[in-house]
Structure formats: structure tokens, C-alpha cells
Motif scaffolding. Structure first.
Motif, PDB file in Angstrom:
ATOM      1  N   HIS A   1     -10.742  -8.614  -5.286  1.00 45.50           N
ATOM      2  CA  HIS A   1     -11.679  -7.503  -4.274  1.00 45.50           C
ATOM      3  C   HIS A   1     -11.020  -6.195  -4.737  1.00 45.50           C
ATOM      4  O   HIS A   1     -11.590  -5.234  -4.838  1.00 45.50           O
ATOM      5  CB  HIS A   1     -11.515  -8.257  -2.998  1.00 45.50           C
TER       6      HIS A   1
ATOM      7  N   THR B   1     -13.745   3.977   4.650  1.00 45.25           N
ATOM      8  CA  THR B   1     -13.217   2.729   4.623  1.00 45.25           C
ATOM      9  C   THR B   1     -11.966   2.502   5.210  1.00 45.25           C
ATOM     10  O   THR B   1     -11.174   3.249   5.155  1.00 45.25           O
ATOM     11  CB  THR B   1     -13.115   2.273   2.988  1.00 45.25           C
TER      12      THR B   1
ATOM     13  N   ARG C   1     -16.512  -3.909   3.907  1.00 44.91           N
ATOM     14  CA  ARG C   1     -16.083  -4.723   2.828  1.00 44.91           C
ATOM     15  C   ARG C   1     -15.671  -6.196   3.366  1.00 44.91           C
ATOM     16  O   ARG C   1     -15.549  -6.166   4.724  1.00 44.91           O
ATOM     17  CB  ARG C   1     -15.053  -4.039   1.911  1.00 44.91           C
ATOM     18  N   ARG C   2     -15.339  -7.184   2.443  1.00 49.03           N
ATOM     19  CA  ARG C   2     -14.996  -8.372   2.718  1.00 49.03           C
ATOM     20  C   ARG C   2     -13.608  -8.312   3.485  1.00 49.03           C
ATOM     21  O   ARG C   2     -12.966  -7.421   3.185  1.00 49.03           O
ATOM     22  CB  ARG C   2     -14.920  -9.226   1.682  1.00 49.03           C
TER      23      ARG C   2
ATOM     24  N   ASP D   1     -13.725  -6.943   6.675  1.00 48.73           N
ATOM     25  CA  ASP D   1     -13.671  -5.838   7.815  1.00 48.73           C
ATOM     26  C   ASP D   1     -14.640  -6.479   8.816  1.00 48.73           C
ATOM     27  O   ASP D   1     -15.240  -5.680   9.565  1.00 48.73           O
ATOM     28  CB  ASP D   1     -14.419  -4.580   6.954  1.00 48.73           C
TER      29      ASP D   1
ATOM     30  N   TYR E   1     -20.787  -5.709  -0.259  1.00 47.67           N
ATOM     31  CA  TYR E   1     -20.206  -4.785   1.119  1.00 47.67           C
ATOM     32  C   TYR E   1     -21.699  -4.275   1.889  1.00 47.67           C
ATOM     33  O   TYR E   1     -22.813  -4.686   1.119  1.00 47.67           O
ATOM     34  CB  TYR E   1     -19.527  -3.665   0.458  1.00 47.67           C
TER      35      TYR E   1
END
Length: 242
Positions: free
Chosen positions: A6, A44, A73-74, A76, A234
Motif C-alpha cells: 500500500h 491525507t 485510503r485503506r 482510514d 481509495y
């Protein structure tokens, strides 16, 4: 050859399609996009975030002349929930596709079907503009610091499509793929990806990546047909106007 995780994928995304400015503010990375689109304008989170942190990010983005926009994103999940509570809506879910570069390079077309061009020709700029990729996004391409090139496809001696690819470390990423309606489903997009991957392989990339929205089913089918697989995702959250 380890599969990019990631962190490596998103580092390549930032490097190959870079914001005009990256700014750290507490747990945030803020991006100034100068009109280059969501990807180069979104904040982010690089750690745990509180409501006060969101307030500060919103204020900073407004000071930059941008509406508050967050990339989720992954991992979050907590931030996603906080933003939802504040009335932020989900927009543009995106899939990140990946394959070994050699897999996609196997589809490289005849040299006359797609060219690499260091500086976009006027016809390429016009084609991008017709697809909504104007000067601000061309400026994003120009900011990429690693190896990069533009792709220009032709079908029956007619301009048939354009794209942009850049490399960060061992990952090549394709961006700004645009094929006019008249040339879709006639091989132009496939030729662009194949030539981009061949170029990337020649520049020592090990992996080839591309992103597309969840709604763009033709692009997803194209990528899957060339051996790319969706490996990450995302989405954005923003407050809808009106």
C-alpha cells in the motif's frame, strides 16, 4: 521481486502525478493542486486524527484557495466516519490496478500504432483538452521528476488516443488515458497500455499500475484483459455544494 504494498503504491501515485506543493500539518499531508484535479488537491491522514485536526485541515485548504477535500485510503476507517458525521459525501471511488510490467508489455503493438513522445504535440494537447484534461493537468505531468513520457496512438493513420506514464522507483503508473469516442473498442487504448509498459520495461520498471474510478467499467475490463488486477482502492470525501 516483491509485490508493491500500500505505501509503495501511494508513494508512486504522488510521485508520478504530483501536486504543486506538499505541506505537512500535524497528522496531515496537504496538497496544493493549482486546478489539477482531486488527486493533487486532497488531504491525507498520516496518523490518528481528531475533530480539531479536521478543523485545522479545512482552514488550511481554504487558505490555499481550495475547497476541503480528503482522500480516504485503506485503514482510514475512523477518519471516514468522522467526515461522514460532518456531512462529507463519498465521491469517486477509485481502484488501483497492478501487474508485472512484462505482463502488460506483451501487448505492445506495432511501432507505428503508438509512439512515445517526450513533449506533447499540439494534436495531443487538443485530444486531452477534448476529454477534460486541460493545461492544469498537463502541468501535473510536467512536474513528475522521474522517467516519464507521453503516448500517442494512431489507427489507420488517424490520431486515436493519448496517455502519460511515469516511473517512481520500480513502479510505472499510467495516467491521463484519453481515447476519442470514434476510436473506442478499436484497440487504441490497448495499444497505449502495451506501448507504455514496453517503455517502462526498457526503463527498468518491474511493475505497471493504472487507476480508474469504480464507475468506469470499460477501463476496468481493459486493465483486467491485459493482466492487471485491482489491488488497492481509495475514495474522496467532500461537502456537496447546493
Amino acid at each position: 521481486m516483491s509485490t508493491p504494498d500500500h505505501a509503495r503504491l501511494f508513494a508512486a501515485l504522488d510521485a508520478t502525478w504530483p501536486a504543486a506543493e506538499f505541506r505537512r500539518l500535524g497528522p496531515w499531508t496537504l496538497r496544493r493542486g493549482d486546478g489539477g484535479g482531486k488527486r493533487v488537491s486532497a488531504a491525507t491522514a498520516e496518523g490518528a486524527v481528531t475533530g480539531d485536526d479536521i478543523d485545522r485541515a479545512e482552514s488550511a485548504m481554504r487558505d490555499m484557495g481550495q475547497a476541503p477535500l480528503f482522500m480516504i485510503r485503506r485503514g482510514d476507517t475512523a477518519l471516514d466516519g468522522l467526515l461522514a458525521e460532518r456531512g462529507y459525501a463519498v465521491v469517486d471511488p477509485v481502484h488501483v490496478f497492478l501487474a508485472p510490467v512484462a505482463t502488460v508489455a506483451a501487448a505492445a503493438p506495432d511501432p507505428m500504432a503508438c509512439f512515445t513522445v517526450e513533449t506533447p504535440l499540439a494534436i495531443m494537447r487538443d485530444m486531452w483538452a477534448a476529454g477534460g484534461i486541460g493545461p492544469e493537468r498537463l502541468a501535473v505531468m510536467a512536474r513528475a521528476q522521474g522517467p516519464r513520457t507521453c503516448l500517442f496512438a494512431r489507427t489507420h493513420d488517424r490520431p486515436a488516443g493519448v496517455g502519460f506514464v511515469a516511473i517512481h522507483e520500480d513502479i510505472a503508473m499510467l495516467h491521463a488515458l484519453e481515447v476519442p469516442e470514434a476510436f473506442r473498442r478499436r484497440g487504441a487504448a490497448r495499444n497505449i497500455l502495451g506501448r507504455a509498459a514496453q517503455w517502462a520495461q526498457d526503463h527498468d520498471a518491474a511493475w505497471f499500475s493504472a487507476v480508474t474510478t469504480g464507475e468506469n467499467l470499460p477501463a476496468q475490463r481493459l486493465f483486467s484483459g491485459l493482466g492487471l488486477r485491482s489491488v488497492d482502492n481509495y475514495h474522496y470525501r467532500t461537502k456537496q455544494s447546493g
